[in-house]
Write a protein that holds these residues in place. Structure first.
Motif, PDB file in Angstrom:
ATOM      1  N   VAL A  37       0.773  -0.781  -0.289  1.00  0.00           N
ATOM      2  CA  VAL A  37      -0.035   0.227  -0.063  1.00  0.00           C
ATOM      3  C   VAL A  37       1.013   1.385  -0.092  1.00  0.00           C
ATOM      4  N   ALA A  38       2.018   1.434   0.960  1.00  0.00           N
ATOM      5  CA  ALA A  38       3.038   2.603   0.664  1.00  0.00           C
ATOM      6  C   ALA A  38       3.559   2.499  -0.657  1.00  0.00           C
ATOM      7  N   ILE A  39       4.266   1.551  -1.021  1.00  0.00           N
ATOM      8  CA  ILE A  39       4.687   1.784  -2.320  1.00  0.00           C
ATOM      9  C   ILE A  39       3.255   2.394  -3.468  1.00  0.00           C
ATOM     10  N   LEU A  40       2.512   1.727  -3.543  1.00  0.00           N
ATOM     11  CA  LEU A  40       1.690   1.943  -3.993  1.00  0.00           C
ATOM     12  C   LEU A  40       1.373   3.642  -3.546  1.00  0.00           C
ATOM     13  N   GLY A  41       1.280   4.235  -2.940  1.00  0.00           N
ATOM     14  CA  GLY A  41       0.020   5.723  -2.387  1.00  0.00           C
ATOM     15  C   GLY A  41       1.486   6.355  -2.999  1.00  0.00           C
ATOM     16  N   LYS A  42       2.880   5.516  -2.787  1.00  0.00           N
ATOM     17  CA  LYS A  42       4.332   6.591  -3.130  1.00  0.00           C
ATOM     18  C   LYS A  42       4.187   7.143  -4.976  1.00  0.00           C
ATOM     19  N   PHE A  43       3.453   6.022  -5.343  1.00  0.00           N
ATOM     20  CA  PHE A  43       4.208   6.409  -6.802  1.00  0.00           C
ATOM     21  C   PHE A  43       2.987   5.539  -8.065  1.00  0.00           C
ATOM     22  N   VAL A  44       2.481   4.200  -7.427  1.00  0.00           N
ATOM     23  CA  VAL A  44       1.424   4.393  -8.954  1.00  0.00           C
ATOM     24  C   VAL A  44       0.019   5.263  -8.188  1.00  0.00           C
ATOM     25  N   TYR A  45      -0.136   5.734  -6.854  1.00  0.00           N
ATOM     26  CA  TYR A  45      -1.930   6.043  -7.091  1.00  0.00           C
ATOM     27  C   TYR A  45      -1.852   7.716  -7.409  1.00  0.00           C
ATOM     28  N   PRO A  46      -0.466   8.408  -7.710  1.00  0.00           N
ATOM     29  CA  PRO A  46      -0.245   9.728  -7.807  1.00  0.00           C
ATOM     30  C   PRO A  46      -0.254  10.081  -8.950  1.00  0.00           C
ATOM     31  N   ALA A  47       0.366   8.811  -9.724  1.00  0.00           N
ATOM     32  CA  ALA A  47       0.578   9.607 -11.900  1.00  0.00           C
ATOM     33  C   ALA A  47      -0.997   8.638 -11.970  1.00  0.00           C
ATOM     34  N   LEU A  48      -1.892   7.991 -11.363  1.00  0.00           N
ATOM     35  CA  LEU A  48      -2.905   7.136 -11.650  1.00  0.00           C
ATOM     36  C   LEU A  48      -4.032   8.501 -11.277  1.00  0.00           C
ATOM     37  N   VAL A  49      -4.155   9.217 -10.083  1.00  0.00           N
ATOM     38  CA  VAL A  49      -4.804  10.314  -9.724  1.00  0.00           C
ATOM     39  C   VAL A  49      -5.008  11.389 -11.077  1.00  0.00           C
ATOM     40  N   LYS A  50      -3.282  11.038 -11.471  1.00  0.00           N
ATOM     41  CA  LYS A  50      -3.008  12.627 -12.469  1.00  0.00           C
ATOM     42  C   LYS A  50      -3.453  11.976 -13.785  1.00  0.00           C
ATOM     43  N   ALA A  51      -3.357  11.219 -13.967  1.00  0.00           N
ATOM     44  CA  ALA A  51      -4.013  10.598 -15.044  1.00  0.00           C
ATOM     45  C   ALA A  51      -5.308  10.817 -15.618  1.00  0.00           C
ATOM     46  N   ILE A  52      -6.250   9.839 -13.645  1.00  0.00           N
ATOM     47  CA  ILE A  52      -7.825  10.419 -13.897  1.00  0.00           C
ATOM     48  C   ILE A  52      -7.382  11.874 -14.599  1.00  0.00           C
ATOM     49  N   GLU A  53      -7.024  12.763 -13.290  1.00  0.00           N
ATOM     50  CA  GLU A  53      -7.620  14.297 -13.232  1.00  0.00           C
ATOM     51  C   GLU A  53      -7.739  15.212 -14.817  1.00  0.00           C
ATOM     52  N   SER A  54      -6.116  14.557 -15.428  1.00  0.00           N
ATOM     53  CA  SER A  54      -6.016  14.677 -16.597  1.00  0.00           C
ATOM     54  C   SER A  54      -6.997  14.237 -17.817  1.00  0.00           C
ATOM     55  N   ARG A  55      -7.703  13.033 -17.598  1.00  0.00           N
ATOM     56  CA  ARG A  55      -9.112  12.638 -18.636  1.00  0.00           C
ATOM     57  C   ARG A  55      -9.799  13.382 -17.685  1.00  0.00           C
ATOM     58  N   ARG A  56     -10.162  13.790 -16.811  1.00  0.00           N
ATOM     59  CA  ARG A  56     -11.140  14.973 -16.495  1.00  0.00           C
ATOM     60  C   ARG A  56     -11.417  16.154 -17.103  1.00  0.00           C
ATOM     61  N   GLU A  57     -10.346  16.455 -16.927  1.00  0.00           N
ATOM     62  CA  GLU A  57     -10.219  18.000 -17.956  1.00  0.00           C
ATOM     63  C   GLU A  57     -10.328  17.562 -18.859  1.00  0.00           C
ATOM     64  N   GLN A  58     -10.075  17.104 -19.831  1.00  0.00           N
ATOM     65  CA  GLN A  58     -10.201  16.414 -21.229  1.00  0.00           C
ATOM     66  C   GLN A  58     -11.456  16.497 -21.478  1.00  0.00           C
ATOM     67  N   ILE A  59     -12.016  15.802 -20.323  1.00  0.00           N
ATOM     68  CA  ILE A  59     -14.055  15.298 -20.686  1.00  0.00           C
ATOM     69  C   ILE A  59     -14.644  17.144 -20.429  1.00  0.00           C
ATOM     70  N   GLU A  60     -14.120  17.703 -19.143  1.00  0.00           N
ATOM     71  CA  GLU A  60     -14.558  18.948 -19.596  1.00  0.00           C
ATOM     72  C   GLU A  60     -14.557  20.491 -20.172  1.00  0.00           C
ATOM     73  N   ALA A  61     -13.411  19.829 -21.546  1.00  0.00           N
ATOM     74  CA  ALA A  61     -13.607  21.364 -22.083  1.00  0.00           C
ATOM     75  C   ALA A  61     -13.762  21.029 -23.563  1.00  0.00           C
ATOM     76  N   GLY A  62     -13.788  18.979 -23.430  1.00  0.00           N
ATOM     77  CA  GLY A  62     -14.398  18.813 -24.047  1.00  0.00           C
ATOM     78  C   GLY A  62     -16.201  19.169 -24.574  1.00  0.00           C
ATOM     79  N   MET A  63     -16.356  19.014 -23.211  1.00  0.00           N
ATOM     80  CA  MET A  63     -18.066  19.118 -23.191  1.00  0.00           C
ATOM     81  C   MET A  63     -18.093  20.454 -22.744  1.00  0.00           C
ATOM     82  N   GLU A  64     -16.985  22.168 -23.064  1.00  0.00           N
ATOM     83  CA  GLU A  64     -17.212  23.363 -22.560  1.00  0.00           C
ATOM     84  C   GLU A  64     -17.417  23.400 -24.351  1.00  0.00           C
ATOM     85  N   GLU A  65     -16.695  22.973 -25.268  1.00  0.00           N
ATOM     86  CA  GLU A  65     -15.708  22.645 -26.303  1.00  0.00           C
ATOM     87  C   GLU A  65     -17.439  22.374 -27.199  1.00  0.00           C
ATOM     88  N   ALA A  66     -17.890  21.457 -26.546  1.00  0.00           N
ATOM     89  CA  ALA A  66     -19.373  21.037 -27.447  1.00  0.00           C
ATOM     90  C   ALA A  66     -20.131  22.169 -27.068  1.00  0.00           C
TER      91      ALA A  66
END
Length: 177
Positions: A37-66
């Protein structure tokens, strides 16, 4: 289930053993889980959260453009509708103007034709009157000559032309009166 029954009949060695759980193994697995859990929390979860946040921003931008595209489409449709209304109004105005011009041209042509016909009739009357005058003058001249000839035969002598003309005129004037 069988182990549970056996454990309850034997002397009470411990609850974990009665359930078939090795305590040392349980602690080792808990430590390994916490490290994972410590290794996943240190290395995997931040990258995963960053990817999810980036995807969410892309979706919001796409929704705004639409949404902007939808508004632009609505504006374009409104403009097209306004332009269509203006074009129809302009076409109606052009048709009305053309109709008025055609009516005016027909009226002008009719007026010109009427004036020309009146002119032709007037010219024909003048020509007829001139022809009648010429015919009367020719008839008068012929009548004078015939009367002079008849008078000459009656009188049996030739009068000079001046006397002849005066006699004929006097005779014609008596007839008219």
């Amino acid at each position: 289930m069988h182990n549970l029954i056996v454990a309850s009949t034997e002397s009470n060695p411990g609850l974990l053993q009665a359930l078939g759980i090795d305590g040392k193994l349980l602690v080792e697995q808990a430590v390994a889980f916490l490290i994972l859990v410590a290794i996943l929390g240190k290395f995997v979860y931040p990258a995963l959260v960053k990817a999810i946040e980036s995807r969410r921003e892309q979706i919001e931008a796409g929704m705004e453009e639409a949404k902007q595209a939808e508004e632009a489409l609505a504006n374009a449709e409104a403009k097209a509708s306004d332009m269509l209304v203006d074009a129809r109004k302009e076409a109606d105005d052009i048709i009305a103007r053309s109709h008025q011009e055609a009516t005016s041209m027909v009226a002008d042509a009719e007026e010109k034709a009427k004036n020309r016909a009146e002119q032709i009739v007037a010219d024909a009357r003048m020509q007829l009157e001139a022809d009648v005058r010429k015919a009367r003058e020719a008839l008068k001249s012929e009548t004078i000559k015939l009367v002079a000839l008849a008078t000459e035969q009656v009188v049996n002598e030739k009068l000079d032309e001046k006397k002849d003309a005066n006699l004929i005129k006097a005779a014609l004037n008596q007839e008219k009166a």
